[in-house]
Motif scaffolding. Structure first.
Motif, PDB file in Angstrom:
ATOM      1  N   CYS A   1       5.133  39.446  28.790  1.00 20.96           N
ATOM      2  CA  CYS A   1       6.098  40.530  28.758  1.00 20.96           C
ATOM      3  C   CYS A   1       5.839  41.575  29.956  1.00 20.96           C
ATOM      4  O   CYS A   1       6.768  42.022  30.412  1.00 20.96           O
ATOM      5  N   ALA A   2       4.470  41.757  30.126  1.00 17.70           N
ATOM      6  CA  ALA A   2       4.224  42.755  31.117  1.00 17.70           C
ATOM      7  C   ALA A   2       4.712  42.359  32.549  1.00 17.70           C
ATOM      8  O   ALA A   2       5.236  42.948  33.342  1.00 17.70           O
ATOM      9  N   ASP A   3       4.524  41.056  32.850  1.00 15.67           N
ATOM     10  CA  ASP A   3       4.958  40.367  33.977  1.00 15.67           C
ATOM     11  C   ASP A   3       6.447  40.343  33.898  1.00 15.67           C
ATOM     12  O   ASP A   3       7.161  40.371  35.293  1.00 15.67           O
ATOM     13  N   GLN A   4       7.133  40.084  33.086  1.00 17.20           N
ATOM     14  CA  GLN A   4       8.672  39.922  33.079  1.00 17.20           C
ATOM     15  C   GLN A   4       9.495  41.113  32.528  1.00 17.20           C
ATOM     16  O   GLN A   4      10.705  41.211  32.580  1.00 17.20           O
ATOM     17  N   ASN A   5       8.681  42.370  32.560  1.00 10.48           N
ATOM     18  CA  ASN A   5       9.409  43.527  32.338  1.00 10.48           C
ATOM     19  C   ASN A   5      10.025  43.411  30.763  1.00 10.48           C
ATOM     20  O   ASN A   5      11.392  44.088  30.777  1.00 10.48           O
ATOM     21  N   VAL A   6       9.328  42.860  29.873  1.00 11.22           N
ATOM     22  CA  VAL A   6      10.319  42.656  28.394  1.00 11.22           C
ATOM     23  C   VAL A   6       9.345  43.658  27.555  1.00 11.22           C
ATOM     24  O   VAL A   6       8.109  43.526  27.647  1.00 11.22           O
ATOM     25  N   ASN A   7      10.127  44.084  26.627  1.00  6.34           N
ATOM     26  CA  ASN A   7       9.633  45.222  25.776  1.00  6.34           C
ATOM     27  C   ASN A   7       9.006  44.371  24.506  1.00  6.34           C
ATOM     28  O   ASN A   7       9.619  43.528  23.907  1.00  6.34           O
ATOM     29  N   ILE A   8       7.774  44.304  24.506  1.00  2.00           N
ATOM     30  CA  ILE A   8       7.214  43.412  23.558  1.00  2.00           C
ATOM     31  C   ILE A   8       7.380  43.809  22.320  1.00  2.00           C
ATOM     32  O   ILE A   8       7.502  42.924  21.306  1.00  2.00           O
ATOM     33  N   ASP A   9       7.572  45.146  21.694  1.00  4.95           N
ATOM     34  CA  ASP A   9       7.668  45.436  20.664  1.00  4.95           C
ATOM     35  C   ASP A   9       9.256  44.864  20.222  1.00  4.95           C
ATOM     36  O   ASP A   9       9.296  44.427  19.200  1.00  4.95           O
ATOM     37  N   GLN A  10      10.235  44.736  21.142  1.00  9.93           N
ATOM     38  CA  GLN A  10      11.610  44.320  20.842  1.00  9.93           C
ATOM     39  C   GLN A  10      11.395  43.180  20.398  1.00  9.93           C
ATOM     40  O   GLN A  10      12.210  42.219  19.824  1.00  9.93           O
ATOM     41  N   LEU A  11      10.767  42.142  21.565  1.00  7.72           N
ATOM     42  CA  LEU A  11      10.567  40.775  21.439  1.00  7.72           C
ATOM     43  C   LEU A  11      10.088  40.365  20.089  1.00  7.72           C
ATOM     44  O   LEU A  11      10.524  39.485  19.413  1.00  7.72           O
ATOM     45  N   ILE A  12       8.970  41.004  19.469  1.00  8.17           N
ATOM     46  CA  ILE A  12       8.353  40.541  18.295  1.00  8.17           C
ATOM     47  C   ILE A  12       9.158  41.018  17.184  1.00  8.17           C
ATOM     48  O   ILE A  12       9.238  40.087  16.225  1.00  8.17           O
ATOM     49  N   ALA A  13       9.929  42.092  17.205  1.00 13.25           N
ATOM     50  CA  ALA A  13      11.052  42.328  16.248  1.00 13.25           C
ATOM     51  C   ALA A  13      12.027  41.351  16.131  1.00 13.25           C
ATOM     52  O   ALA A  13      12.474  40.863  14.869  1.00 13.25           O
ATOM     53  N   ALA A  14      12.426  40.695  17.529  1.00 11.83           N
ATOM     54  CA  ALA A  14      13.653  39.697  17.320  1.00 11.83           C
ATOM     55  C   ALA A  14      12.946  38.574  16.801  1.00 11.83           C
ATOM     56  O   ALA A  14      13.714  37.675  16.055  1.00 11.83           O
ATOM     57  N   LEU A  15      11.497  37.962  16.909  1.00 13.96           N
ATOM     58  CA  LEU A  15      11.041  36.890  16.598  1.00 13.96           C
ATOM     59  C   LEU A  15      10.780  36.957  15.087  1.00 13.96           C
ATOM     60  O   LEU A  15      11.111  35.954  14.582  1.00 13.96           O
ATOM     61  N   ASN A  16      10.270  38.127  14.338  1.00 13.01           N
ATOM     62  CA  ASN A  16      10.278  38.090  13.128  1.00 13.01           C
ATOM     63  C   ASN A  16      11.643  37.848  12.414  1.00 13.01           C
ATOM     64  O   ASN A  16      11.708  37.559  11.357  1.00 13.01           O
ATOM     65  N   LYS A  17      12.598  38.618  12.957  1.00 12.90           N
ATOM     66  CA  LYS A  17      14.300  38.406  12.321  1.00 12.90           C
ATOM     67  C   LYS A  17      14.556  37.048  12.277  1.00 12.90           C
ATOM     68  O   LYS A  17      15.106  36.567  11.383  1.00 12.90           O
ATOM     69  N   ALA A  18      14.286  36.380  13.373  1.00 19.73           N
ATOM     70  CA  ALA A  18      14.701  34.946  13.360  1.00 19.73           C
ATOM     71  C   ALA A  18      14.013  34.221  12.172  1.00 19.73           C
ATOM     72  O   ALA A  18      14.393  32.954  12.060  1.00 19.73           O
ATOM     73  N   ILE A  19      12.679  34.295  12.114  1.00 20.10           N
ATOM     74  CA  ILE A  19      12.002  33.719  11.111  1.00 20.10           C
ATOM     75  C   ILE A  19      12.030  34.012   9.495  1.00 20.10           C
ATOM     76  O   ILE A  19      11.446  33.730   8.688  1.00 20.10           O
ATOM     77  N   ARG A  20      13.009  35.280   9.333  1.00 23.79           N
ATOM     78  CA  ARG A  20      12.811  35.801   7.815  1.00 23.79           C
ATOM     79  C   ARG A  20      13.412  34.589   7.068  1.00 23.79           C
ATOM     80  O   ARG A  20      14.294  33.891   7.464  1.00 23.79           O
TER      81      ARG A  20
END
Length: 253
Positions: free
Chosen positions: A47-66
């Protein structure tokens, strides 16, 4: 690869997450993060290399597996016809419209890349494309012709209004529904059976890459959805309306 409890954090790796739950693959695709092959680094670094917000990514992943489950005790047979039709359209038809184009694209890309290694993938791709091509017309037939007629019968039955049923008698409900069930549904059901045969019931091969596992898991998900879809229409909705039609015919005698 399905419904595992995951503790996703910056130290987690994309491939490991996808291996545990295939539904996270679409999130990584959306964020442009590779999960298939090559060296895997912790999400925090990626995420640091690709300028991705890690918190937003983790939130999206958790939403996908709910967890989203429907109880086996759900009494579909007690649902009003209107509600049952709305459920089928908003849940199952929406799922097909959203899923089939994406799955067709993924399967086609995988076939081009791996057709020599997995010969059966060519036939699977052909059968799936036939299945996907048949679905739009099938859904339109339901939504524009079959379902409106079923609603009319249900309204007449619930209102006990024999006069409103009189113009409906110009048509014969049983004939189009028989054709609808025996022809349209049979084509789709045959395709599902072929999916199972060609994938050994969606069993991944040893050492297969995560992208192939994701495709198999999505096909299994499609199979599960279509199984309930067919059950609601063939075993609940259509027989229920046919019984209403029969009673309305008797009222007019």
């Amino acid at each position: 690869m399905f419904l595992n409890q995951l503790d996703i954090n910056p130290a987690s790796k994309a491939r490991e997450i996808v291996e545990l739950d295939y539904r996270t693959a679409v999130v990584f695709d959306d964020y442009g993060i590779r999960y298939c092959c090559g060296i895997q680094r912790p999400l925090g670094e990626v995420c640091a290399d690709q300028n991705v917000n890690i918190d937003q990514l983790i939130a999206a992943l958790n939403k996908a597996i709910r967890p989203i489950n429907i109880s086996n005790q759900t009494a579909f047979e007690k649902w009003p016809v209107e509600f049952l039709i709305d459920y089928i359209v908003n849940i199952h038809h929406h799922y097909l419209n959203e899923t089939l184009p994406v799955l067709a694209e993924g399967l086609s890309a995988f076939t081009k890349e791996h057709k020599d290694r997995f010969p059966a993938i060519n036939e699977l791709n052909r059968v799936f494309n036939k299945f996907a091509a048949a679905n739009p017309a099938h859904l339109i037939q339901e939504e524009e012709n079959i379902f409106p007629y079923l609603r009319q019968v249900a309204h007449a039955y619930e209102d006990e209004d024999t006069s409103s049923f009189a113009p409906l008698m110009i048509k014969t409900l049983r004939k189009p529904l028989a054709s609808f069930m025996e022809q349209d549904h049979q084509v789709l059901q045959d395709s599902i059976l072929q999916f199972r045969q060609l994938t050994n019931n969606y069993t991944p091969l040893t050492g297969i890459c995560p992208s192939h596992k994701v495709l198999l898991a999505k096909l299994r998900e499609l199979d599960n959805d279509m199984t309930q879809h067919f059950y609601l229409e063939n075993d609940i909705l259509i027989p229920k309306v046919l019984r209403m039609e029969q009673e309305l015919l008797q009222r007019n005698n």
